[in-house]
Design an enzyme around this catalytic site. Sequence first.
Site, PDB file in Angstrom:
ATOM      1  N   LEU A   1       1.102  -0.974   0.316  1.00  0.00           N
ATOM      2  CA  LEU A   1      -0.039  -0.164  -0.032  1.00  0.00           C
ATOM      3  C   LEU A   1       0.961   1.345   0.526  1.00  0.00           C
ATOM      4  CD1 LEU A   1      -2.708  -1.123   2.370  1.00  0.00           C
ATOM      5  CD2 LEU A   1      -2.525  -1.610   0.036  1.00  0.00           C
ATOM      6  N   ASP A   2       0.357   2.193  -0.755  1.00  0.00           N
ATOM      7  CA  ASP A   2       0.742   4.118  -0.228  1.00  0.00           C
ATOM      8  C   ASP A   2       0.472   4.572   0.610  1.00  0.00           C
ATOM      9  OD1 ASP A   2      -1.704   4.425  -1.261  1.00  0.00           O
ATOM     10  OD2 ASP A   2      -0.753   4.573  -3.882  1.00  0.00           O
ATOM     11  N   LEU A   3       0.679   5.860   0.525  1.00  0.00           N
ATOM     12  CA  LEU A   3       0.208   6.591   1.509  1.00  0.00           C
ATOM     13  C   LEU A   3      -1.268   6.623   1.518  1.00  0.00           C
ATOM     14  CD1 LEU A   3       2.923  10.233   1.432  1.00  0.00           C
ATOM     15  CD2 LEU A   3       2.006   7.635   3.402  1.00  0.00           C
ATOM     16  N   TYR A   4      -2.140   6.522   0.782  1.00  0.00           N
ATOM     17  CA  TYR A   4      -3.592   6.425   0.469  1.00  0.00           C
ATOM     18  C   TYR A   4      -4.800   5.506   0.451  1.00  0.00           C
ATOM     19  CZ  TYR A   4      -1.617  10.510  -2.325  1.00  0.00           C
ATOM     20  OH  TYR A   4      -1.763  12.039  -2.445  1.00  0.00           O
TER      21      TYR A   4
ATOM     22  N   HIS B   1      -4.456   2.264  -0.756  1.00  0.00           N
ATOM     23  CA  HIS B   1      -4.789   1.562  -1.413  1.00  0.00           C
ATOM     24  C   HIS B   1      -2.870   1.135  -2.149  1.00  0.00           C
ATOM     25  CE1 HIS B   1      -3.615   4.699  -4.999  1.00  0.00           C
ATOM     26  NE2 HIS B   1      -4.735   5.455  -4.319  1.00  0.00           N
TER      27      HIS B   1
END
Length: 137
Positions: free
Chosen positions: A14-17, A19
């Site tokens: 996952l990334d900062l968002y 997802h």
Amino acid sequence: MIHSTTITVRGYHLDLYRHVNNARYLEFLEEARWGFMEQSNMMHVFDGSKLGLAVVNININYRRGAYNNEVLDIRSCFKKIGGRSAVMEQVIYLKDTDTVVADALITFVVIDIKTSKAVTLEGEVLDVLNGLLEPIA
């Protein structure tokens, strides 16, 4: 032949968002291609030979975010075989649904390992690839 690979989304994907990061899809697709090649026994053509595979183009469409703990079903098949290149189609579904998360077309060539130059698809390599043609949909 259509090959299916299952991947569970983990927190490190996952990334900062929250997802799956776009770059991770490339890893998912590569994992599925390796599974395809192993299941189809395609790699026997290259074992001990002076030939290898090289990806020369990837076009990917992101259709829906994938989130932690979701299970993805990646379906892979050969879509087109040309004189010097082949195109693999890969579609990532949310497992057990018809929801497309991403789809991609990957173009690759067979190369002479010594020269790193693309070679003509012929003989056993061409026969094996043609035997694997089967569009996903």
